[in-house]
Design an enzyme around this catalytic site. Structure first.
Site: not given
Ligand code: AHR
Length: 525
Positions: A52, A197-198, A270, A327, A378
Site C-alpha cells: 500500500e 476496500n473496507e 488484525y 488483509e 503488508q
Molecule cells: O493495512 C493497513 C490498513 O488496514 C489498510 O489500509 C486498511 O484497509 C486497513 O484498515
C-alpha cells in the site's frame, strides 16, 4: 479433549487447564491424518501479500529511487531478493485505505510530470511516482500474480471501468492508445480486481451504507465484466468489528446483491496483544476460524437462494463465491493515529507474533475449501516481514512462518484430527495447546504445528490412518530464547532452524518445544 478443526469430538476427563507451568516434562498430544480425508485444494493465492502507499512500504521499501541498492527502475534489489525468497505468489495494490481516494490517472505517464496529491488516508502527500506501470513491472519481476483494488470510495464507475480497460483492453480506443503512448503495447490481462476496500468502515473515504455500497459495486462489477469478461471480482465484505457495527448484515446485503457478479467476498482481521496476555493472544487464530466459518455460512445461504431471472427457478449453474481474506496480520503497536506521518507506522515483531502468524496460516489452510485468496498486510516496513533502512534490511520474526508455508504447503489440505490438552483464555473457552494443519501433494506430506504452551514441550504422535512414512523428515523450527525475542539489524534471535529425522511405519512422534512453530516435511510410501 479431542478437537478437530470442525469442533470438539470427544471430551476426556481433563480439566480445562491441565498443564503445569514451570516444568520441562513433555505433555502429550496426537494428530490423526487420512490421505483421502481432505478439506479442499489449497490455492497458492492464500499466501499472497499486499503493498500500500503507506509509510515506507512502497516508497523507501520496495521502491527507492536513487538508492545505490536499487535497480534502474528504482526497485530495491535486496528487498526483491527477500520477497522472492519468501515466495510471494500474489500481490495486492494500491491499498487499503489509500485506494479509496486513488485516481489511477495520476500514476501514469512520465514520472516527473505526475501530480503530487494530498493523501488523506494516512495524512501525507502522494508523489505518484509508483503507479500502474511500476506495479506491473514489479509483479512481473517477482513472478507474482497481480491484484488491483479499485477506488469505490471517491471514484466513479467510469474511473473503475476505464482502469480495467487501460490495463486489459485489446481494442483500439482512446484509453488503450494512452497505455501504448506510455510504453505498454500489450494488455497486461490482470485477472483479480477489488470492488473497493473496507467500505463498511466509517474511517473509509467514501464510506457508504451496505445497500448503497452494494448498488454501486454491482454496477461497477457489470462494467468491469463488460470490459473484460475474464476478470474475477472481489466484493468488500465487512471489516468493522467495533461494537454496534452490523458485520453479518453488511455481508448478507453485499452477498445477496453481488452473488451473480462477484467471485470473492473480502474480510480483514488484525489482532494484538495490548493486554500482554500471551495465552489469549496466541489463541487469536481461533477468531479467524470463527470469522471464516460464519462468513462461509452466509455465502452458502446467499448462493443457495439464487434464482434464474427468466424461469424463476433456482439456479443450477454451479457458480461459486469464495472468501478473500485480503488483509490479516498482528498490528497493535504502531497505529500512526495521533501523530500522522510517513515513518510512524512501523511494527517490530517478536516470537509470539510469529506464532500467531503461523496459527493464522494454519487457519487459512484448514479452510482451503472456502478461502481461496489471502494477503498478509503488508510486505515491507509498515506491518511487515521485511524491514529496511538505507543500508540494508533484516527479516522480522514473522518472515519465517510465511516463507515456510508459501514455499512448501501445496496440494490438498488434510483434515487434521488433533487430540491435545487445552486451556481457557480470556476470550476463548477451549484452546488446544497444539494447533496444526497438513497438506498432501502427491507423496509429499507437510505438517505445520504450533505448540502454544509457554513453558512445556509437547510430544505429539502423528498417525497416518491409511499410509506409511518413508525415510527422511525435514524439520524446520521457528523459535527463540523467549516469547518477546525480536530480530533487528545485525541481530537474529528468531529464525527457522533446520534439522532432520527419520520415520517409517504409521506413526511419527516428535517433541515440539515450548512456544514454537515447526514444519515437518515427510515423504509417504
Ligand atoms: O493495512 C493497513 C490498513 O488496514 C489498510 O489500509 C486498511 O484497509 C486497513 O484498515
Amino acid at each position: 479433549m479431542k478437537i478437530s478443526r470442525r469442533g470438539v469430538l470427544a471430551a476426556s476427563a481433563a480439566a480445562p487447564m491441565i498443564m503445569k507451568t514451570g516444568s520441562a516434562r513433555a505433555a502429550t498430544a496426537s494428530i490423526q491424518l487420512h490421505s483421502r480425508r481432505h478439506r479442499g485444494e489449497i490455492d497458492k493465492k492464500i499466501f499472497g501479500n499486499f503493498i500500500e502507499h503507506l509509510g515506507r512500504c512502497i516508497t523507501g521499501g520496495i521502491f527507492d529511487e536513487g538508492s545505490p541498492l536499487s535497480d534502474k527502475e528504482g526497485f530495491r534489489k535486496d528487498v526483491m531478493a527477500a520477497v522472492k525468497d519468501m515466495n510471494v505468489p500474489f500481490l495486492r495494490w494500491p491499498g487499503g485505505n489509500f485506494s479509496s481516494n486513488y485516481n489511477w490517472r495520476d500514476g501514469i505517464g512520465p514520472r516527473n510530470q505526475r501530480p503530487p496529491r494530498l493523501e488523506m488516508a494516512w495524512g501525507t502527500v502522494e508523489d505518484n511516482r509508483f503507479g500502474t506501470h511500476e506495479f506491473m513491472d514489479y509483479v512481473e519481476q517477482l513472478g507474482a500474480e497481480p491484484y488491483i483494488c479499485m477506488n469505490l470510495g471517491t471514484g466513479t464507475w467510469t474511473d473503475a471501468q476505464q482502469w480495467v480497460e487501460y490495463v486489459n483492453g485489446s481494442q483500439d480506443t482512446e484509453i488503450t492508445r494512452l497505455r501504448k503512448k506510455n510504453g505498454r503495447d500489450k494488455p497486461w490481462g490482470v485477472k483479480y480486481w477489488g470492488l473497493g476496500n473496507e467500505m463498511d468502515g466509517y474511517w473509509q473515504m467514501g464510506h457508504r451504507s451496505a445497500s448503497d455500497y452494494a448498488a454501486f459495486a454491482l454496477e461497477t462489477a457489470k462494467l468491469a465484466k463488460l470490459t473484460d469478461p475474464s476478470v474475477k471480482l472481489i466484493a468488500a465484505g465487512a471489516s468493522n468489528y467495533r461494537a454496534g457495527s452490523d458485520w453479518i448484515g453488511w455481508n448478507r446485503t453485499v452477498l445477496e446483491s453481488l452473488r451473480d457478479y462477484a467471485d470473492y467476498i473480502s474480510i480483514h482481521l488484525y489482532v494484538g496483544n495490548q493486554a500482554n496476555d500471551y495465552a489469549d493472544f496466541v489463541a487469536s487464530p481461533i477468531e479467524m476460524d470463527q470469522k471464516i466459518e460464519t462468513l462461509a455460512g452466509l455465502i452458502n445461504a446467499a448462493m443457495s437462494q439464487r434464482v434464474d431471472h427468466v424461469t424463476g427457478q433456482p439456479m443450477r449453474d454451479g457458480r461459486k463465491l469464495y472468501i478473500a481474506f485480503d488483509e490479516w496480520n498482528v498490528w497493535y503497536r504502531a497505529r500512526g493515529d495521533s501523530q500522522r506521518g510517513r515513518r510512524i507506522l512501523e511494527e517490530h515483531y517478536n516470537l509470539e507474533d510469529a506464532l500467531v502468524v503461523a496459527g493464522f496460516l494454519n487457519s487459512l489452510v484448514n479452510h482451503a475449501d472456502t478461502v481461496k485468496i489471502a494477503n498478509l498486510a503488508q510486505l515491507v516496513n509498515v506491518i511487515a516481514p521485511i524491514f529496511t533502512n538505507d543500508k540494508g534490511l533484516f527479516l522480522q520474526t514473522i518472515y519465517y512462518p510465511l516463507q515456510l508455508f508459501s514455499r512448501n504447503v501445496k496440494g490438498n489440505s488434510l483434515d487434521v484430527l488433533v487430540d491435545s490438552p487445552t486451556y481457557k483464555s480470556r476470550r476463548f473457552d477451549v484452546v488446544p495447546y497444539i494447533d496444526a494443519s497438513a497438506s498432501l501433494d502427491g507423496n509429499s506430506l507437510v505438517i505445520n504445528v504450533v505448540n502454544r504452551h509457554q513453558d512445556q514441550p509437547m510430544e505429539v504422535a502423528i498417525g497416518l490412518e491409511d499410509r506409511e512414512f518413508s525415510g527422511a523428515v525435514t524439520v524446520s523450527e521457528v523459535n527463540g530464547p523467549d516469547i518477546k525475542a525480536e530480530n533487528d539489524f545485525g541481530k537474529t534471535l528468531v529464525s527457522a532452524r533446520q534439522s532432520s529425522a527419520n520415520a517409517s511405519g504409521r506413526t511419527l512422534t516428535h517433541s515440539f518445544p515450548a512456544h514454537s512453530y515447526t514444519q515437518l516435511r515427510a515423504t509417504l510410501a
